[in-house]
Design a protein around this motif. Structure first.
Motif, short mmCIF file in Angstrom:
data_model
loop_
_atom_site.label_atom_id
_atom_site.label_comp_id
_atom_site.label_asym_id
_atom_site.label_seq_id
_atom_site.Cartn_x
_atom_site.Cartn_y
_atom_site.Cartn_z
N ASN A 54 0.83 -1.20 0.00
CA ASN A 54 0.00 0.00 0.00
C ASN A 54 0.87 1.26 0.00
O ASN A 54 1.91 1.28 0.66
N ARG A 60 -2.87 10.49 3.31
CA ARG A 60 -3.88 9.76 4.09
C ARG A 60 -3.90 10.29 5.52
O ARG A 60 -4.96 10.44 6.13
N PHE A 63 -5.84 13.50 5.77
CA PHE A 63 -7.29 13.25 5.87
C PHE A 63 -7.68 12.99 7.33
O PHE A 63 -8.63 13.57 7.86
N LEU A 64 -6.88 12.14 7.98
CA LEU A 64 -7.16 11.79 9.37
C LEU A 64 -6.98 13.00 10.29
O LEU A 64 -7.82 13.27 11.16
N ALA B 74 -13.49 8.48 9.94
CA ALA B 74 -12.18 8.72 9.30
C ALA B 74 -11.15 7.73 9.83
O ALA B 74 -10.41 7.10 9.06
N ALA B 75 -11.10 7.57 11.14
CA ALA B 75 -10.12 6.67 11.75
C ALA B 75 -10.40 5.22 11.36
O ALA B 75 -9.48 4.44 11.09
N LEU B 77 -11.89 4.15 8.55
CA LEU B 77 -11.52 3.95 7.15
C LEU B 77 -10.00 3.96 6.97
O LEU B 77 -9.46 3.20 6.17
N PHE B 78 -9.34 4.82 7.72
CA PHE B 78 -7.87 4.89 7.63
C PHE B 78 -7.26 3.52 7.87
O PHE B 78 -6.37 3.08 7.16
N THR B 79 -7.78 2.82 8.88
CA THR B 79 -7.26 1.50 9.23
C THR B 79 -7.78 0.40 8.30
O THR B 79 -7.03 -0.46 7.87
N ALA B 81 -9.12 0.59 5.25
CA ALA B 81 -8.89 0.71 3.81
C ALA B 81 -7.48 1.24 3.56
O ALA B 81 -7.31 2.36 3.06
N PRO B 82 -6.46 0.44 3.88
CA PRO B 82 -5.07 0.92 3.76
C PRO B 82 -4.66 1.14 2.31
O PRO B 82 -3.66 1.79 2.04
N HIS B 83 -5.46 0.63 1.38
CA HIS B 83 -5.15 0.79 -0.04
C HIS B 83 -5.68 2.13 -0.59
O HIS B 83 -5.27 2.55 -1.66
N GLY B 84 -6.59 2.75 0.16
CA GLY B 84 -7.27 3.93 -0.39
C GLY B 84 -6.50 5.21 -0.17
O GLY B 84 -5.97 5.44 0.92
N GLU B 86 -6.35 9.60 -0.22
CA GLU B 86 -7.15 10.62 0.45
C GLU B 86 -8.52 10.79 -0.21
O GLU B 86 -9.54 10.90 0.46
N LEU B 89 -10.80 7.86 0.63
CA LEU B 89 -11.27 7.92 2.02
C LEU B 89 -12.37 8.97 2.19
O LEU B 89 -13.37 8.74 2.87
N THR B 90 -12.18 10.10 1.54
CA THR B 90 -13.16 11.19 1.61
C THR B 90 -14.50 10.74 1.02
O THR B 90 -15.56 10.97 1.60
#
Lengths: 246, 246
Positions: A54, A60, A63-64, B74-75, B77-79, B81-84, B86, B89-90
């Motif tokens: 990744n 990223r 965003f967080l 946000a937190a 998705l951050f964890t 979806a590690p492939h995504g 910014e 994620l938004t």
């Protein structure tokens, strides 16, 4: 020999040690996993990948961090402005987390020094400062959780910069506030220019404010008036603390 | 007599007791200061004021809850979806916290039953459900802090409703997933309409999905197809847990 080996394998590299100390100074607490902070300053141009493949870069975390900053400021305003309705709170928050303000915060901490990038740093636009300020907040969340984010934002955003009266437009000029206070307290103040130069064709003024011959605040800006106002704002917050202690 | 007096003065009113129990059931933990939750359901039409003269209604808590919900998602998705990046994620977050979705969440918990208002509840638009779902989150933050907000959102939003594949548009139909699974597992499924009526000129269908003669999920919607899909989605999440346990 084996003892030496153990010590050496456990010790950080010199480079990591310097980074650790610099980050700790900015945060006000020790990082737990330094990797979070390295990620916060990694530009996409490096094409770094995690073990799972990744992409790793500061976007990223930005965003967080943006989300955490919004929450902490929301909670702060909720408590500090009990008279304000939803529209007021929304407006005040957007003033505090404005792009311009975040850039200023990132610049003041000189975060750009930590950026790792293939693109030369001076090629980035102004927003890089605010972006990595947000990614740093994201890294704090990942590393230490919400309470540490809150603590950092309190220390680096709210205490030095957030003044509800000013945001409401009630304070027109910090310079006039400082002058008023000095007159009331019978103190002698002086604004002097300690710097006047041009970088890349951009004029830059450095102004120093002294009160009773003691330098209280310094600031740089593109005009003398702006630099005076910025120095006055800094002095105002410094004075406020003094005044509260009385 | 003095003992009785003590017991009575300390006990909650009957009304508060009922409200306390209902809120506790929804939260999954006990409220500490019930006033926070009362505020979360107070409509501005009541013109309630605090002792300091500040308006009390759910709108300020809605602002706070919206911020907390954004952060927690946000937190997450951050964890998860590690492939995504910014942008990804938004986009995912805005799907999860969409007005439509929040309205559904508020409706499922029947939060509207708690609203105190001078305006009749049926005069409110559809968004009231999502608005008081957010204000409830704000109240949790005020009452118990960030960690409890996180716990509540995990339980009431993420576990039952957030499915990254679905949000990415990879899952076209939950009904087809359920049918596929039943066929693979040699199970007999049946969708039947248990309700078909009209409220205020709006047709409403109730669909029940049974698998091997056991009711797995029910749902209501404005068309048979929509109700089937909704029931399938609920069944899918129930089945997922079963499949994970294997």
């Amino acid at each position: 020999m084996s003892i030496f080996k153990k010590i050496f394998s456990k010790s950080r590299s010199l480079e990591d040690g310097i980074f650790f100390n610099a980050v700790e100074k900015i945060l006000g607490f020790a990082p737990q996993n330094l990797d979070n902070y390295k990620n916060a300053f990694t530009h996409r141009s490096l094409n770094r990948l995690s073990n799972e493949g990744n992409p790793i870069n500061y976007e990223r975390l930005e965003f967080l961090g943006d989300a955490m900053l919004s929450s902490v400021i929301a909670a702060y305003l909720f408590t500090e402005a009990p008279h304000g309705d939803e529209g007021y709170l929304t407006k005040m928050r957007s003033k505090i987390v404005s792009r311009e303000h975040l850039n200023e915060l990132g610049k003041d901490l000189n975060l750009i020094q930590f950026i790792e990038s293939k693109v030369p740093v001076h090629h980035f636009g102004e927003n890089i400062h605010g972006n990595i300020f947000e990614s740093l907040i994201g890294a704090i969340y990942q590393d230490r959780g919400y309470a540490y984010c809150e603590q950092f934002i309190q220390k680096r955003v709210i205490v030095p910069y957030v003044d509800i009266s000013r945001l409401e437009g009630k304070v027109i000029s910090y310079k006039s506030l400082v002058i008023e206070w000095c007159q009331k307290e019978k103190k002698i103040f002086n604004y002097d220019i300690f710097e006047d130069n041009a970088i890349d064709g951009q004029r830059l003024f450095g102004v120093r404010l002294s009160i009773d011959d003691k330098v209280i605040a310094k600031a740089r800006a593109t005009s003398k008036k702006k630099a005076e106002e910025k120095a006055s704002q800094r002095a105002y917050f410094a004075l406020q603390e003094k005044m509260d202690k009385k």
